[in-house]
Write a protein that holds these residues in place. Structure first.
Motif, mmCIF file in Angstrom:
data_model
loop_
_atom_site.group_PDB
_atom_site.id
_atom_site.type_symbol
_atom_site.label_atom_id
_atom_site.label_comp_id
_atom_site.label_asym_id
_atom_site.label_seq_id
_atom_site.Cartn_x
_atom_site.Cartn_y
_atom_site.Cartn_z
ATOM 1 N N UNK A 178 88.974 3.324 48.992
ATOM 2 C CA UNK A 178 89.812 3.255 47.883
ATOM 3 C C UNK A 178 88.879 2.954 46.683
ATOM 4 N N UNK A 179 89.195 3.261 45.381
ATOM 5 C CA UNK A 179 88.299 3.381 44.524
ATOM 6 C C UNK A 179 88.884 3.243 43.037
ATOM 7 N N UNK A 180 88.207 2.784 42.036
ATOM 8 C CA UNK A 180 88.770 3.002 40.659
ATOM 9 C C UNK A 180 87.436 3.833 39.846
ATOM 10 N N UNK A 181 88.061 4.609 38.963
ATOM 11 C CA UNK A 181 87.166 5.446 38.168
ATOM 12 C C UNK A 181 87.691 5.232 36.670
ATOM 13 N N UNK A 182 86.835 5.501 35.648
ATOM 14 C CA UNK A 182 87.020 5.278 34.192
ATOM 15 C C UNK A 182 86.596 6.464 33.602
ATOM 16 N N UNK A 183 87.565 6.967 32.647
ATOM 17 C CA UNK A 183 87.241 8.224 31.869
ATOM 18 C C UNK A 183 87.325 7.735 30.404
ATOM 19 N N UNK A 184 86.212 7.557 29.647
ATOM 20 C CA UNK A 184 86.121 7.253 28.376
ATOM 21 C C UNK A 184 86.422 8.574 27.505
ATOM 22 N N UNK A 185 86.905 8.371 26.139
ATOM 23 C CA UNK A 185 86.942 9.849 25.343
ATOM 24 C C UNK A 185 85.504 10.268 25.323
ATOM 25 N N UNK A 186 85.777 11.771 25.693
ATOM 26 C CA UNK A 186 84.712 12.758 25.434
ATOM 27 C C UNK A 186 83.572 12.600 26.704
ATOM 28 N N UNK A 187 84.122 11.729 27.556
ATOM 29 C CA UNK A 187 82.812 11.432 28.605
ATOM 30 C C UNK A 187 83.626 11.908 30.191
ATOM 31 N N UNK A 188 82.538 12.053 30.954
ATOM 32 C CA UNK A 188 83.339 12.365 32.168
ATOM 33 C C UNK A 188 83.785 11.307 33.107
ATOM 34 N N UNK A 189 84.660 11.480 34.048
ATOM 35 C CA UNK A 189 85.177 10.550 34.794
ATOM 36 C C UNK A 189 84.243 9.909 35.626
ATOM 37 N N UNK A 190 84.011 8.355 35.609
ATOM 38 C CA UNK A 190 82.939 8.044 36.564
ATOM 39 C C UNK A 190 83.462 6.627 37.384
ATOM 40 N N UNK A 191 82.465 6.577 38.472
ATOM 41 C CA UNK A 191 82.790 5.667 39.563
ATOM 42 C C UNK A 191 82.938 4.023 38.756
ATOM 43 N N UNK A 192 83.760 3.115 38.909
ATOM 44 C CA UNK A 192 83.597 1.812 38.624
ATOM 45 C C UNK A 192 83.504 1.247 39.783
ATOM 46 N N UNK A 193 84.293 1.186 40.793
ATOM 47 C CA UNK A 193 84.239 0.396 41.913
ATOM 48 C C UNK A 193 84.801 0.947 43.165
ATOM 49 N N UNK A 194 84.277 0.831 44.314
ATOM 50 C CA UNK A 194 85.046 1.410 45.513
ATOM 51 C C UNK A 194 84.967 0.239 46.531
ATOM 52 N N UNK A 195 85.763 0.335 47.501
ATOM 53 C CA UNK A 195 85.825 -0.529 48.600
ATOM 54 C C UNK A 195 86.380 0.484 49.837
ATOM 55 N N UNK A 196 85.666 0.064 51.084
ATOM 56 C CA UNK A 196 85.887 0.773 52.179
ATOM 57 C C UNK A 196 86.911 -0.024 52.903
ATOM 58 N N UNK A 197 87.341 0.828 54.096
ATOM 59 C CA UNK A 197 88.312 -0.087 54.975
ATOM 60 C C UNK A 197 87.822 -1.218 55.551
ATOM 61 N N UNK A 198 86.511 -1.282 55.577
ATOM 62 C CA UNK A 198 85.961 -2.651 56.175
ATOM 63 C C UNK A 198 85.466 -3.517 55.044
ATOM 64 N N UNK A 199 85.970 -3.318 53.996
ATOM 65 C CA UNK A 199 85.622 -4.275 52.619
ATOM 66 C C UNK A 199 84.247 -4.310 52.312
ATOM 67 N N UNK A 200 83.615 -3.103 52.502
ATOM 68 C CA UNK A 200 82.494 -2.997 51.783
ATOM 69 C C UNK A 200 82.338 -2.438 50.488
ATOM 70 N N UNK A 201 82.147 -3.304 49.445
ATOM 71 C CA UNK A 201 82.287 -2.785 48.077
ATOM 72 C C UNK A 201 81.063 -2.150 47.268
ATOM 73 N N UNK A 202 81.115 -1.420 46.587
ATOM 74 C CA UNK A 202 80.346 -0.942 45.547
ATOM 75 C C UNK A 202 80.749 -0.910 43.938
#
Length: 114
Positions: free
Chosen positions: A34-58
């Protein structure tokens, strides 16, 4: 039909906090990352944070130490706690879930004023 419903966005002053939530409903099983992405005006959608089923975060370097991603598997929900917000955190935040297929939420606006 699978739905991802996001909540928690809004307007906040720099230095403030917000907590985003994204709940999955419908025929969705065996959720992996599961993850969250952010898209600022005029920019591409970028990864903010992710978490695996085993709770490994990035995390993106720009949010490390300020944002925390977590999940509740029983509720099929992912959260993003955002502290010490900066104007550059402004954008539309999208929830993303991989469960065999990739699913996206509709997005929630976060605006940080200086």
């Amino acid at each position: 039909q699978v739905q991802l419903v996001e909540s928690g966005g809004g307007l906040v002053q720099a230095g403030g906090s917000l907590r985003l939530s994204c709940a999955a409903s419908g025929s969705i099983f065996s959720i992996n990352t599961m993850a969250w992405f952010r898209q600022a005006p005029g920019e591409q959608r970028r990864l903010v944070a992710s978490i695996t089923r085993g709770d490994i975060t990035n995390y993106a370097d720009s949010v490390k130490g300020r944002f925390t991603i977590s999940r509740d598997n029983a509720k099929k929900t992912v959260y993003l706690q955002m502290n010490s917000l900066k104007p550059e955190d402004t954008g539309v935040y999208y929830c993303w879930v991989r469960a065999g297929t990739d699913y996206w939420g509709q997005g929630t606006q976060v605006t940080v004023s200086s």
